[in-house]
Design an enzyme around this catalytic site. Structure first.
Site, PDB file in Angstrom:
ATOM      1  N   TYR A   1      -0.780  36.073  49.993  1.00  0.00           N
ATOM      2  CA  TYR A   1      -2.249  36.114  49.112  1.00  0.00           C
ATOM      3  C   TYR A   1      -3.237  35.955  49.574  1.00  0.00           C
ATOM      4  O   TYR A   1      -3.995  36.394  49.632  1.00  0.00           O
ATOM      5  CB  TYR A   1      -1.736  34.628  48.220  1.00  0.00           C
ATOM      6  CG  TYR A   1      -3.410  35.067  47.762  1.00  0.00           C
ATOM      7  CD1 TYR A   1      -3.288  35.065  46.131  1.00  0.00           C
ATOM      8  CD2 TYR A   1      -3.632  33.447  47.461  1.00  0.00           C
ATOM      9  CE1 TYR A   1      -3.749  35.148  45.309  1.00  0.00           C
ATOM     10  CE2 TYR A   1      -5.077  33.364  46.759  1.00  0.00           C
ATOM     11  CZ  TYR A   1      -5.198  33.524  45.366  1.00  0.00           C
ATOM     12  OH  TYR A   1      -6.077  33.847  44.727  1.00  0.00           O
TER      13      TYR A   1
ATOM     14  N   SER B   1     -11.439  35.104  46.712  1.00  0.00           N
ATOM     15  CA  SER B   1     -10.576  34.024  46.594  1.00  0.00           C
ATOM     16  C   SER B   1     -11.160  33.498  47.679  1.00  0.00           C
ATOM     17  O   SER B   1     -11.570  34.272  49.000  1.00  0.00           O
ATOM     18  CB  SER B   1      -8.948  33.715  46.413  1.00  0.00           C
ATOM     19  OG  SER B   1      -9.226  32.284  47.291  1.00  0.00           O
TER      20      SER B   1
HETATM   21  N1  LIG Z   1      -6.995  30.262  39.959  1.00  0.00           N
HETATM   22  C1  LIG Z   1      -7.288  30.337  40.656  1.00  0.00           C
HETATM   23  O1  LIG Z   1      -7.492  28.803  41.633  1.00  0.00           O
HETATM   24  C2  LIG Z   1      -8.592  31.799  41.777  1.00  0.00           C
HETATM   25  C3  LIG Z   1      -8.725  31.344  42.784  1.00  0.00           C
HETATM   26  C4  LIG Z   1      -8.924  32.426  43.872  1.00  0.00           C
HETATM   27  C5  LIG Z   1      -9.512  32.912  43.074  1.00  0.00           C
HETATM   28  N2  LIG Z   1      -8.682  33.212  42.286  1.00  0.00           N
HETATM   29  C6  LIG Z   1      -8.605  34.976  41.728  1.00  0.00           C
HETATM   30  O2  LIG Z   1      -8.520  34.786  39.798  1.00  0.00           O
HETATM   31  C7  LIG Z   1      -8.156  35.847  39.253  1.00  0.00           C
HETATM   32  C8  LIG Z   1      -7.726  35.826  38.395  1.00  0.00           C
HETATM   33  O3  LIG Z   1      -6.255  34.252  38.299  1.00  0.00           O
HETATM   34  P1  LIG Z   1      -6.522  33.273  37.478  1.00  0.00           P
HETATM   35  O4  LIG Z   1      -6.535  32.084  38.192  1.00  0.00           O
HETATM   36  O5  LIG Z   1      -7.457  33.455  36.163  1.00  0.00           O
HETATM   37  O6  LIG Z   1      -4.917  32.633  36.770  1.00  0.00           O
HETATM   38  P2  LIG Z   1      -4.379  33.705  35.938  1.00  0.00           P
HETATM   39  O7  LIG Z   1      -4.077  32.597  34.182  1.00  0.00           O
HETATM   40  O8  LIG Z   1      -2.657  33.726  35.984  1.00  0.00           O
HETATM   41  O9  LIG Z   1      -4.632  35.212  35.381  1.00  0.00           O
HETATM   42  C9  LIG Z   1      -4.157  35.616  35.585  1.00  0.00           C
HETATM   43  C10 LIG Z   1      -4.172  38.067  35.192  1.00  0.00           C
HETATM   44  O10 LIG Z   1      -4.489  38.796  35.753  1.00  0.00           O
HETATM   45  C11 LIG Z   1      -3.515  39.817  34.900  1.00  0.00           C
HETATM   46  N3  LIG Z   1      -2.475  40.500  35.916  1.00  0.00           N
HETATM   47  C12 LIG Z   1      -1.449  39.958  36.872  1.00  0.00           C
HETATM   48  N4  LIG Z   1      -0.880  41.207  37.382  1.00  0.00           N
HETATM   49  C13 LIG Z   1      -0.759  42.025  36.508  1.00  0.00           C
HETATM   50  C14 LIG Z   1      -0.868  43.408  36.669  1.00  0.00           C
HETATM   51  N5  LIG Z   1       0.175  43.865  37.557  1.00  0.00           N
HETATM   52  N6  LIG Z   1      -2.026  44.399  35.615  1.00  0.00           N
HETATM   53  C15 LIG Z   1      -2.299  43.676  34.880  1.00  0.00           C
HETATM   54  N7  LIG Z   1      -3.094  42.678  34.663  1.00  0.00           N
HETATM   55  C16 LIG Z   1      -2.081  41.723  35.889  1.00  0.00           C
HETATM   56  C17 LIG Z   1      -2.738  38.831  33.945  1.00  0.00           C
HETATM   57  O11 LIG Z   1      -2.680  39.028  32.683  1.00  0.00           O
HETATM   58  P3  LIG Z   1      -0.870  39.843  32.631  1.00  0.00           P
HETATM   59  O12 LIG Z   1      -0.008  38.895  33.040  1.00  0.00           O
HETATM   60  O13 LIG Z   1      -0.706  39.846  30.843  1.00  0.00           O
HETATM   61  O14 LIG Z   1      -0.812  41.411  33.398  1.00  0.00           O
HETATM   62  C18 LIG Z   1      -3.920  37.136  33.786  1.00  0.00           C
HETATM   63  O15 LIG Z   1      -4.478  37.892  32.636  1.00  0.00           O
HETATM   64  C19 LIG Z   1      -6.657  36.685  40.515  1.00  0.00           C
HETATM   65  O16 LIG Z   1      -7.757  37.585  41.345  1.00  0.00           O
HETATM   66  C20 LIG Z   1      -6.817  35.172  41.158  1.00  0.00           C
HETATM   67  O17 LIG Z   1      -6.426  35.840  42.524  1.00  0.00           O
HETATM   68  C21 LIG Z   1      -7.611  32.058  41.103  1.00  0.00           C
END
Ligand SMILES: NC(=O)c1ccc[n+]([C@@H]2O[C@H](COP(=O)([O-])OP(=O)(O)OC[C@H]3O[C@@H](n4cnc5c(N)ncnc54)[C@H](OP(=O)(O)O)[C@@H]3O)[C@@H](O)[C@H]2O)c1
Length: 270
Positions: free
Chosen positions: A152, A139
């Site tokens: 985070y 991120s």
């Molecule tokens: N959205 C943003 O603004 C943003 C910005 C920069 C970086 N990111 C990064 O992008 C990545 C994806 O996030 P997202 O934005 O797509 O959020 P999201 O929609 O909440 O997706 C998170 C995913 O991670 C999985 N997950 C969480 N804990 C887990 C665990 N213990 N074991 C296995 N799977 C797990 C969740 O699935 P389950 O709940 O089914 O396990 C879900 O599929 C993350 O690493 C986040 O830090 C996001």
């Protein structure tokens, strides 16, 4: 030539789900990992109904053995993993009073150790074959410890440093290592009332990541550029200006928190 295999952790929603669809439509056979079994099953069925190949294996990425087993099951079904996208992540605000240490531990278990275990499960095979791609989803929050999002930001900074070391160590082994740092992406991890600055859709983020994979990029990738620029500036500001710009966050005891909230892409949103 058989279609390459990509494993995506955190494929049940958000960026991971969009990336699974993007890669499957680009001809990849995709292995899907997350905890929500039903969401993965529906996604795998959706991909199969469009003529793609997908295999779902539910696991908690913080559970080393369970994750290893899940990736073993994917390899048994689809073949050796060509691309590992360690995407699963959580974003929980960091609090000061009381310190929410359990949340901090969980953030590090999922965001840092989850990445390490995901890589561990595929790296020996990649080194033996002399080819592979590791993609860590970090991120822009990795570049500045922000109030209310210390854990985070620290977890993502750890991912960046870990991946950077691996990238240099793997230079001559045919394994590319990309660290992808998105800004705000509209997913459930950023539950903000209004659109976050320079926010992009999960599909747009997935397309950027798919390009990184298609080009076999090894290195740091930041997007979108206006947010990358803004974070670069914020990282250079003195603390008092950062506090004025992004607020004190929920780290401050109740009553002191600034309404401005958090500016950590991917974190809980303050
Ligand atoms: N959205 C943003 O603004 C943003 C910005 C920069 C970086 N990111 C990064 O992008 C990545 C994806 O996030 P997202 O934005 O797509 O959020 P999201 O929609 O909440 O997706 C998170 C995913 O991670 C999985 N997950 C969480 N804990 C887990 C665990 N213990 N074991 C296995 N799977 C797990 C969740 O699935 P389950 O709940 O089914 O396990 C879900 O599929 C993350 O690493 C986040 O830090 C996001």
């Amino acid at each position: 030539m058989t279609a390459p295999v990509a494993v995506i952790t955190g494929a049940s929603s958000g960026i991971g789900r969009a990336l699974a669809l993007e890669l499957a439509s680009g001809g990849y056979r995709v292995g899907l990992v997350a905890r929500r079994r039903e969401a993965l099953r529906e996604l795998a069925e959706g991909i199969a109904s469009r003529g793609g190949a997908a295999f779902a294996a539910a696991a908690d990425v913080a559970d080393r053995e369970a994750l290893c087993e899940a990736i073993g099951a994917i390899e048994a079904a689809l073949g050796p993993v060509d691309v590992m996208v360690a995407n699963a992540g959580v974003g929980v605000p960091t609090r000061l009073d009381p310190l929410n240490v359990r949340d901090v531990e969980e953030t590090f278990r999922v965001n840092v150790l989850g990445v390490v275990y995901s890589i561990e499960a595929v790296l020996p095979g990649m080194i033996a074959r002399g080819r592979g791609q590791l993609v860590a989803i970090s991120s822009l929050a990795a570049f500045k410890g922000l109030p209310g999002e210390s854990a985070y930001c620290a977890s993502k900074a750890a991912v960046n440093a870990y991946a950077e070391g691996l990238r240099i160590a793997l230079r001559k082994k045919g394994v590319a290592v990309a660290t992808v740092c998105p800004g705000f992406v509209a997913t459930s991890i950023t539950p903000m009332d209004s659109a976050a600055p320079f926010e992009i859709s999960a599909e747009a983020a997935a397309r950027r990541i798919a390009r990184v994979i298609a080009r076999r990029k090894s290195g740091l990738v930041r997007f979108p550029w206006p947010m990358a620029l803004l974070m670069g500036l914020i990282a250079r500001l003195p603390d008092r200006l950062v506090a004025r710009l992004v607020g004190h966050g929920p780290e401050m005891p109740a009553g002191h928190a600034d309404a401005a909230g958090s500016l950590a892409p991917g974190a809980g949103g303050g």
